[in-house]
Design a protein around this motif. Structure first.
Motif, short mmCIF file in Angstrom:
data_model
loop_
_atom_site.label_atom_id
_atom_site.label_comp_id
_atom_site.label_asym_id
_atom_site.label_seq_id
_atom_site.Cartn_x
_atom_site.Cartn_y
_atom_site.Cartn_z
N VAL A 188 -21.25 -3.30 -16.82
CA VAL A 188 -20.53 -3.07 -18.07
C VAL A 188 -19.69 -1.79 -17.99
O VAL A 188 -18.51 -1.78 -18.37
N PHE A 189 -20.28 -0.71 -17.49
CA PHE A 189 -19.53 0.55 -17.42
C PHE A 189 -18.37 0.45 -16.43
O PHE A 189 -17.29 1.01 -16.66
N ALA A 190 -18.58 -0.25 -15.31
CA ALA A 190 -17.49 -0.42 -14.36
C ALA A 190 -16.33 -1.18 -14.99
O ALA A 190 -15.16 -0.87 -14.73
N THR A 191 -16.65 -2.15 -15.83
CA THR A 191 -15.60 -2.90 -16.53
C THR A 191 -14.80 -1.98 -17.44
O THR A 191 -13.57 -2.04 -17.49
N PHE B 292 -22.79 -1.72 -25.08
CA PHE B 292 -23.79 -2.40 -24.24
C PHE B 292 -24.21 -1.51 -23.07
O PHE B 292 -25.40 -1.37 -22.77
N GLY B 293 -23.23 -0.93 -22.39
CA GLY B 293 -23.53 -0.10 -21.24
C GLY B 293 -24.40 1.08 -21.60
O GLY B 293 -25.31 1.46 -20.85
N LEU B 294 -24.14 1.68 -22.75
CA LEU B 294 -24.94 2.81 -23.21
C LEU B 294 -26.41 2.41 -23.34
O LEU B 294 -27.31 3.14 -22.91
N GLY B 295 -26.66 1.23 -23.91
CA GLY B 295 -28.03 0.77 -24.07
C GLY B 295 -28.72 0.49 -22.75
O GLY B 295 -29.84 0.98 -22.50
N PHE B 296 -28.04 -0.25 -21.87
CA PHE B 296 -28.64 -0.58 -20.57
C PHE B 296 -28.91 0.68 -19.75
O PHE B 296 -29.98 0.84 -19.16
N SER C 262 -28.10 9.28 -18.19
CA SER C 262 -27.71 8.01 -17.58
C SER C 262 -26.74 7.24 -18.47
O SER C 262 -25.81 6.59 -17.98
N GLY C 263 -26.99 7.30 -19.78
CA GLY C 263 -26.19 6.52 -20.69
C GLY C 263 -24.83 7.10 -21.01
O GLY C 263 -23.91 6.36 -21.36
N THR C 264 -24.68 8.42 -20.89
CA THR C 264 -23.46 9.05 -21.39
C THR C 264 -22.53 9.61 -20.33
O THR C 264 -21.32 9.70 -20.55
N VAL C 265 -23.06 10.00 -19.18
CA VAL C 265 -22.24 10.72 -18.20
C VAL C 265 -21.10 9.87 -17.65
O VAL C 265 -19.97 10.34 -17.49
N GLY C 266 -21.37 8.59 -17.36
CA GLY C 266 -20.32 7.73 -16.83
C GLY C 266 -19.14 7.62 -17.78
O GLY C 266 -17.97 7.71 -17.37
N GLY C 267 -19.43 7.44 -19.07
CA GLY C 267 -18.36 7.34 -20.06
C GLY C 267 -17.61 8.65 -20.22
O GLY C 267 -16.39 8.65 -20.43
N ILE C 268 -18.32 9.77 -20.13
CA ILE C 268 -17.67 11.07 -20.23
C ILE C 268 -16.70 11.27 -19.07
O ILE C 268 -15.56 11.72 -19.25
N LEU C 269 -17.15 10.93 -17.85
CA LEU C 269 -16.28 11.05 -16.68
C LEU C 269 -15.06 10.14 -16.82
O LEU C 269 -13.94 10.54 -16.51
N ARG C 270 -15.29 8.92 -17.28
CA ARG C 270 -14.18 7.97 -17.47
C ARG C 270 -13.14 8.52 -18.42
O ARG C 270 -11.93 8.50 -18.13
N ASP C 271 -13.58 9.01 -19.57
CA ASP C 271 -12.64 9.50 -20.57
C ASP C 271 -11.93 10.76 -20.11
O ASP C 271 -10.74 10.94 -20.35
N THR C 272 -12.66 11.66 -19.44
CA THR C 272 -12.06 12.91 -18.99
C THR C 272 -11.01 12.65 -17.92
O THR C 272 -9.88 13.16 -18.00
N LEU C 273 -11.35 11.86 -16.91
CA LEU C 273 -10.41 11.58 -15.83
C LEU C 273 -9.25 10.72 -16.31
O LEU C 273 -8.13 10.84 -15.80
N GLY C 274 -9.50 9.85 -17.29
CA GLY C 274 -8.45 9.00 -17.81
C GLY C 274 -7.62 9.65 -18.89
O GLY C 274 -6.73 9.03 -19.46
#
Length: 210
Positions: A17-20, A98-102, A128-140
């Motif tokens: 989900v996060f990769a998507t 969804f990704g946050l929950g998983f 685990s739930g938040t770091v991926g999204g933070i990196l995505r938003d920061t880099l994007g």
């Protein structure tokens, strides 16, 4: 034993989900296929990587490269199909839910498997739930969800805490994980639908001392 299959499934679903969402952000930036791969990978495995490094255990995608391969595969597919999605930002927000929950549940379960204290397991779930999204938003160069007054970290913390408490009460890991995921998704989903926020800090004049 259900622990290892459950943990693998939660990690895999979170990665998927996060990769998507990462690849969809790359599509909004009109990047090439390698840009898609980078965003999908950093979003898909970022949170789990930090979790494993802090727990001093083998990083999950190095030990088993399937999650990384999943990220790259999703990136390639979405590079050619993302234009078919009409409202990509709305899709990103709901997939992120969804990704946050998983991911929060996967992080919590893995920490519990290492025998850490309950509070530490909750923190690992939040990371685990938040770091991926933070990196995505920061880099994007997207407005980081962590800096907006949205219920996000709170949802991850609630689900992780419920997972720890239910497991400590002697219930099965599956029951603990399912309840934790449901709480994360319900709270984050309600925040998206109802624009719910927590009260923010308001600056005010400090006290004058003689």
């Amino acid at each position: 034993m259900i622990d290892h299959p459950l943990l693998f499934a939660a990690d895999a679903l979170a990665t998927l989900v996060f990769a998507t969402t990462g690849a969809l952000v790359a599509s909004r930036k009109e990047l090439d296929v390698f840009g898609f791969m980078w965003f999908a990978a950093i979003t898909g495995v970022g949170g789990g990587t930090l979790r494993d490094l802090l727990l001093d255990v083998p990083v999950f995608w190095i030990e088993n490269p399937f999650p990384l391969a999943l990220c790259l595969g999703i990136a390639v597919v979405l590079h050619f199909t993302a234009h078919l999605v009409q409202s990509r930002m709305v899709l990103i927000l709901w997939l992120d839910c969804f990704g946050l929950g998983f991911a929060a549940i996967a992080g919590t379960l893995k920490a519990l498997d290492q025998g850490v204290a309950g509070l530490v397991a909750v923190i690992m779930g939040v990371f685990s739930g938040t770091v991926g999204g933070i990196l995505r938003d920061t880099l994007g160069q997207e407005p980081s969800i962590i800096l907006r007054r949205e219920i996000y970290v709170t949802a991850a913390a609630l689900g992780a805490s419920a997972t720890v408490l239910i497991a400590a009460a002697g219930e099965s890991r599956l029951a603990a994980a399912a309840t934790g995921f449901a709480l994360v998704f319900a709270l984050r989903g309600a925040a998206l639908l109802r624009n719910l926020t927590l009260p923010g800090f308001r600056s005010r004049k400090g006290r004058d001392y003689p």
